[in-house]
Each structure stands twice: as C-alpha cells, then as structure tokens.
Motif scaffolding. Structure first.
Motif, PDB file in Angstrom:
ATOM      1  N   THR A 196       1.698  -6.906   2.591  1.00 56.49           N
ATOM      2  CA  THR A 196       1.115  -6.174   1.468  1.00 56.49           C
ATOM      3  C   THR A 196       1.973  -6.381   0.219  1.00 56.49           C
ATOM      4  O   THR A 196       3.034  -7.010   0.258  1.00 56.49           O
ATOM      5  CB  THR A 196       1.039  -4.672   1.792  1.00 56.49           C
ATOM      6  OG1 THR A 196       2.377  -4.166   1.879  1.00 56.49           O
ATOM      7  CG2 THR A 196       0.317  -4.427   3.110  1.00 56.49           C
ATOM      8  N   ASN A 197       1.503  -5.832  -0.911  1.00 54.99           N
ATOM      9  CA  ASN A 197       2.268  -5.931  -2.158  1.00 54.99           C
ATOM     10  C   ASN A 197       3.624  -5.242  -2.056  1.00 54.99           C
ATOM     11  O   ASN A 197       4.550  -5.547  -2.809  1.00 54.99           O
ATOM     12  CB  ASN A 197       1.473  -5.321  -3.310  1.00 54.99           C
ATOM     13  CG  ASN A 197       0.228  -6.131  -3.629  1.00 54.99           C
ATOM     14  OD1 ASN A 197       0.198  -7.337  -3.363  1.00 54.99           O
ATOM     15  ND2 ASN A 197      -0.787  -5.479  -4.169  1.00 54.99           N
ATOM     16  N   ARG A 198       3.730  -4.307  -1.116  1.00 55.68           N
ATOM     17  CA  ARG A 198       4.987  -3.599  -0.922  1.00 55.68           C
ATOM     18  C   ARG A 198       5.862  -4.247   0.151  1.00 55.68           C
ATOM     19  O   ARG A 198       6.883  -3.692   0.555  1.00 55.68           O
ATOM     20  CB  ARG A 198       4.721  -2.149  -0.564  1.00 55.68           C
ATOM     21  CG  ARG A 198       4.009  -1.380  -1.678  1.00 55.68           C
ATOM     22  CD  ARG A 198       3.837   0.075  -1.311  1.00 55.68           C
ATOM     23  NE  ARG A 198       3.196   0.829  -2.388  1.00 55.68           N
ATOM     24  CZ  ARG A 198       2.968   2.139  -2.333  1.00 55.68           C
ATOM     25  NH1 ARG A 198       3.331   2.830  -1.249  1.00 55.68           N
ATOM     26  NH2 ARG A 198       2.396   2.746  -3.356  1.00 55.68           N
ATOM     27  N   GLY A 199       5.426  -5.396   0.626  1.00 51.49           N
ATOM     28  CA  GLY A 199       6.232  -6.118   1.600  1.00 51.49           C
ATOM     29  C   GLY A 199       6.049  -5.685   3.035  1.00 51.49           C
ATOM     30  O   GLY A 199       6.775  -6.149   3.921  1.00 51.49           O
ATOM     31  N   LYS A 250       0.869  -7.055   7.366  1.00 51.10           N
ATOM     32  CA  LYS A 250      -0.549  -6.792   7.602  1.00 51.10           C
ATOM     33  C   LYS A 250      -0.944  -7.448   8.923  1.00 51.10           C
ATOM     34  O   LYS A 250      -0.331  -8.428   9.357  1.00 51.10           O
ATOM     35  CB  LYS A 250      -1.394  -7.365   6.456  1.00 51.10           C
ATOM     36  CG  LYS A 250      -1.148  -6.692   5.123  1.00 51.10           C
ATOM     37  CD  LYS A 250      -2.235  -7.058   4.100  1.00 51.10           C
ATOM     38  CE  LYS A 250      -2.270  -8.561   3.828  1.00 51.10           C
ATOM     39  NZ  LYS A 250      -3.267  -8.890   2.780  1.00 51.10           N
TER      40      LYS A 250
END
Length: 278
Positions: free
Chosen positions: A192-195, A198
């Motif tokens: 995800t964008n927060r690392g 997924k």
C-alpha cells in the motif's frame, strides 16, 4: 449417521440440511439418495440393552457413512468407550465405513466444562494418528465441507447392481461423472501507499472425471442470477476419464451459492451436473 455430543445442535441441523441439499443437486443424476440418521429423530425406543448399544445397532451398523463433530465436549462415557460419539466413530472405523471427523476451531463458551474440554483435546490428539480430520469455524463452514465429503463418498461407493433378465445381477458404472474439491491460496500482491503488504487470493476447484470414459465437449458455467463467482476456465473439448483439472474462478459480490455446472455431450445428448464448491 450424524454423530456428536449434545452441544452442537446447530451444527447437527446444518449437516442434515447439507445432506438434503446434496440430494437436490445430485440424486437425479447419480441415482443415489442419502438419508440422514439422527438418534433423537430416527432411533426406535427399545428395551433389552444399554442405550448406546441400541444406537450402535440402529444407527452405526445400518449407515454407509458417519459424520461426527465436536465443539467443546467429548460426551458422556459408555461401558465400552470414553464417550458415546467416540464409540460410534470407532465402531464405524472397525466396520470399514467412511468416517468424516470434524472439530470446531471457533471460540469455546465460557461455561464449558473444563474436564470435558480436556478430554476432548486428548481425544483430538489421538485422532491425529488415526487419519485426517477437519476443522470448522461455524455451521455453514461445516455444511460446506460435508457436502464435499459426500461427493467423494458417493463417487467411491461400490457400483450398484442391476438385475438382468438373462442372468445374474451385473455391475452398473457411470460413463461420465464429476466431483470437485475447492482450493485457494493467499499470495502477496504489492504494498500500500503506507508500505503495508497487500494480498490477493486465488480460487479454483479441482474437478475430476471419475467416470469410465472420456467426457466430450465439456463446458463450465455458474448457476443462478446472483452467483458470486466469475469463471476463468470455460471448458475443454475432451476431459479424459480419471483426470483432474483446475477450474479457476474469481469471487465477487453476490448472494447465490458457489456452484459450478459442468455440462458434457454423449451420443448427441447434453448432460449436466452441479458441483458445490463453496
């Protein structure tokens, strides 16, 4: 036979319903009807022996398959075994009957008898060396597993016999018949964008032609207007006897059951069978 202690009433109902659903989907094609047997509904009051011995004679001995389940209790001891259900499982095993054993992996009620729970855990450990048992999270999960088990059992029953006017009974086998075993695997699918990782889940059903001849012009499709499935594999021109092939699918929003309808052509006539893969 549906075997269990008394603390799994909802699960017993779910298994009985699974048997009825199997009949609706399969009895016409397979020429087999499965009858659920429960001691509280089907046993006949009778004097002359210990109640467990009478249940054994009326239930276990007259059944072709035993489905046994446990949650937080092992059950009351009998003169012959640590519990009635354990005795039924052992008796069916000794007779060479298919026995499907399931243990709940859900939360245990706070008021569960600790001695019963300890005895159950000991019995479960013993069963680890006796074969392969299943675990279920809720009644619906148990019903799904039982339907698959019944598919397997009926496919491996001895061939029925049909009386021939010119001689003795002769075995009858199906030219084409299918069973299915669902499978899934969870795989990493980026971050995800927060690392955070997924994941994605791949779903499939291993479909096997358990008939005696190759199936021709085989097609796969979903059943119902609200099917939660989208099939990736649509069919094959030839499905050899004895071969297993994966049928991949994607799960989507939908209220229907997870059923794959397999259709094939033989001598110019189309036949079909519904395979529950939920």
């Amino acid at each position: 036979m549906i075997a269990s202690p008394f603390d799994v009433g909802a699960e017993r109902d779910a298994v009985e319903e699974a048997i009825h659903e199997w009949n609706v989907s399969n009895a016409g094609n397979r020429k087999v009807v499965l009858l659920p047997w429960r001691w509280e509904k089907n046993s006949v009051p009778q004097l002359g022996g210990h109640p467990q011995a009478l249940i054994n004679a009326q239930g276990v001995d007259q059944s072709d398959v035993v489905v046994a389940m446990f949650a937080g209790r092992l059950g009351k001891a009998t003169p012959e075994a640590i519990s009635g259900t354990a005795e039924e499982v052992a008796r069916a095993q000794e007779a060479g009957k298919p026995v499907h054993l399931f243990f709940s992996n859900g939360s245990i009620p706070a008021r569960t008898d600790p001695e019963q729970l300890a005895a159950l855990n000991e019995f479960k450990a013993q069963m680890e060396t006796a074969g392969l048992y299943g675990e279920f999270s809720d009644p619906a999960d148990l019903a799904s597993q039982v339907r698959r088990a019944l598919d397997y059992d009926v496919a491996h029953l001895p061939a029925a016999e049909e009386e021939d006017e010119s001689g003795p009974a002769v075995p009858v086998s199906k030219p084409v018949d299918f069973i299915a075993q669902p499978g899934s695997e969870r795989l990493p699918n980026g971050v995800t964008n927060r690392g955070k990782p997924k994941w994605k889940t791949n779903h499939w059903a291993d479909v096997t032609n358990v008939g005696t001849e190759d199936a021709q012009n085989v097609r796969f499709q979903t059943v119902g207007e609200e099917s939660p499935m989208m099939l990736i594999d649509r069919g094959t021109s030839v499905f050899p006897a004895g071969q297993t092939r994966p049928v991949r699918f994607v799960l989507m929003m939908g209220q229907g059951e997870q059923i794959i309808r397999v259709t094939w052509t033989r001598d110019g006539v189309d036949y079909f069978k519904d395979l529950f893969v939920g």
